[in-house]
Scaffold this motif. Structure first.
Motif, PDB file in Angstrom:
ATOM      1  N   GLU A  82       0.813  -1.223   0.000  1.00 20.06           N
ATOM      2  CA  GLU A  82       0.000   0.000   0.000  1.00 20.06           C
ATOM      3  C   GLU A  82       0.845   1.272   0.000  1.00 20.06           C
ATOM      4  OE1 GLU A  82      -3.208  -0.093  -0.480  1.00 20.06           O
ATOM      5  OE2 GLU A  82      -3.211  -2.280  -0.424  1.00 20.06           O
ATOM      6  N   GLU A  83       2.169   1.118  -0.025  1.00 18.24           N
ATOM      7  CA  GLU A  83       3.093   2.268  -0.026  1.00 18.24           C
ATOM      8  C   GLU A  83       2.880   3.165   1.194  1.00 18.24           C
ATOM      9  OE1 GLU A  83       5.589   2.240  -1.966  1.00 18.24           O
ATOM     10  OE2 GLU A  83       4.914   0.857  -3.524  1.00 18.24           O
ATOM     11  N   VAL A  84       2.755   2.530   2.358  1.00 14.10           N
ATOM     12  CA  VAL A  84       2.586   3.255   3.623  1.00 14.10           C
ATOM     13  C   VAL A  84       3.877   3.120   4.427  1.00 14.10           C
ATOM     14  CG1 VAL A  84       1.300   3.363   5.801  1.00 14.10           C
ATOM     15  CG2 VAL A  84       0.093   2.866   3.658  1.00 14.10           C
ATOM     16  N   PRO A  85       4.547   4.232   4.729  1.00 14.77           N
ATOM     17  CA  PRO A  85       5.754   4.140   5.550  1.00 14.77           C
ATOM     18  C   PRO A  85       5.388   3.792   6.990  1.00 14.77           C
ATOM     19  CG  PRO A  85       5.234   6.437   5.099  1.00 14.77           C
ATOM     20  CD  PRO A  85       4.233   5.619   4.341  1.00 14.77           C
ATOM     21  N   VAL A  86       6.096   2.833   7.557  1.00 16.21           N
ATOM     22  CA  VAL A  86       5.851   2.403   8.939  1.00 16.21           C
ATOM     23  C   VAL A  86       7.194   2.238   9.667  1.00 16.21           C
ATOM     24  CG1 VAL A  86       3.547   1.377   8.622  1.00 16.21           C
ATOM     25  CG2 VAL A  86       5.580   0.022   8.092  1.00 16.21           C
ATOM     26  N   PRO A  87       7.916   3.349   9.884  1.00 17.42           N
ATOM     27  CA  PRO A  87       9.247   3.234  10.475  1.00 17.42           C
ATOM     28  C   PRO A  87       9.246   2.689  11.897  1.00 17.42           C
ATOM     29  CG  PRO A  87       8.571   5.535  10.329  1.00 17.42           C
ATOM     30  CD  PRO A  87       7.559   4.737   9.577  1.00 17.42           C
ATOM     31  N   LEU A  88       8.254   3.010  12.699  1.00 15.25           N
ATOM     32  CA  LEU A  88       8.217   2.472  14.065  1.00 15.25           C
ATOM     33  C   LEU A  88       7.982   0.970  14.043  1.00 15.25           C
ATOM     34  CD1 LEU A  88       6.147   5.258  15.864  1.00 15.25           C
ATOM     35  CD2 LEU A  88       8.634   4.954  15.827  1.00 15.25           C
ATOM     36  N   THR A  89       7.118   0.526  13.147  1.00 12.36           N
ATOM     37  CA  THR A  89       6.839  -0.899  13.004  1.00 12.36           C
ATOM     38  C   THR A  89       8.103  -1.637  12.548  1.00 12.36           C
ATOM     39  OG1 THR A  89       4.524  -0.441  12.504  1.00 12.36           O
ATOM     40  CG2 THR A  89       5.373  -2.587  11.821  1.00 12.36           C
ATOM     41  N   ALA A  90       8.826  -1.064  11.593  1.00 10.03           N
ATOM     42  CA  ALA A  90      10.050  -1.701  11.107  1.00 10.03           C
ATOM     43  C   ALA A  90      11.086  -1.824  12.225  1.00 10.03           C
ATOM     44  CB  ALA A  90      10.620  -0.919   9.930  1.00 10.03           C
ATOM     45  N   GLY A  91      11.239  -0.800  13.027  1.00 10.24           N
ATOM     46  CA  GLY A  91      12.187  -0.854  14.149  1.00 10.24           C
ATOM     47  C   GLY A  91      11.767  -1.867  15.197  1.00 10.24           C
ATOM     48  N   THR A  92      10.481  -1.917  15.478  1.00  8.13           N
ATOM     49  CA  THR A  92       9.974  -2.886  16.461  1.00  8.13           C
ATOM     50  C   THR A  92      10.177  -4.303  15.954  1.00  8.13           C
ATOM     51  OG1 THR A  92       8.406  -1.285  17.356  1.00  8.13           O
ATOM     52  CG2 THR A  92       7.939  -3.608  17.777  1.00  8.13           C
ATOM     53  N   MET A  93      10.041  -4.501  14.648  1.00 11.10           N
ATOM     54  CA  MET A  93      10.283  -5.826  14.080  1.00 11.10           C
ATOM     55  C   MET A  93      11.705  -6.277  14.385  1.00 11.10           C
ATOM     56  SD  MET A  93       9.346  -8.469  12.502  1.00 11.10           S
ATOM     57  CE  MET A  93       9.483  -9.600  11.141  1.00 11.10           C
TER      58      MET A  93
END
Length: 129
Positions: A82-93
């Motif tokens: 969906e081309e949605v940036p999710v930087p907090l989610t990526a870091g938590t991963m």
């Protein structure tokens, strides 16, 4: 909807872990910080319910770190699609991966708290409720 819910839950646990470790390493007893947090507008029923587990460091699974990783994988794939940036989610991963790599695969995902403590150079110990 469920994936977004579980992403939020993982973000909540990582955020809670970070601020609780910061408070404890700065000299604030874990039980005092969690008691304070649970009396503010930021209190949630979930954090109140899980506070005893954070104090005792009981990682009996309610939802495993492995299951959380699966949902984060799915959520990150949807975000990419969906081309949605999710930087907090990526870091938590990355912290979830760290927890699994440290042996918490089948533990409750609240074990992210212990991993955060280890990352901060602290050997967290159980506290009395």
């Amino acid at each position: 909807m469920k994936i977004c819910h579980n992403l939020y839950l993982g973000l909540l646990v990582q955020s809670l872990s970070e601020v609780t470790v910061l408070a404890e390493k700065s000299g604030v007893p874990r039980e005092a910080f969690l008691d304070f947090l649970n009396s503010t507008v930021l209190a949630t029923d979930w954090v109140k319910k899980r506070t005893p587990d954070m104090l005792s460091m009981d990682w009996t699974p309610t939802f495993t770190t492995e299951l959380l990783r699966k949902d984060f994988d799915l959520g990150l794939a949807v975000a990419r699609q969906e081309e949605v940036p999710v930087p907090l989610t990526a870091g938590t991963m990355q912290m979830i991966q760290n927890a699994i790599g440290r042996g918490h695969r089948d533990d409750d995902f609240l074990s992210l708290f212990e991993v955060q403590g280890d990352s901060a150079g602290m050997k967290l110990a159980p506290r009395n409720a």
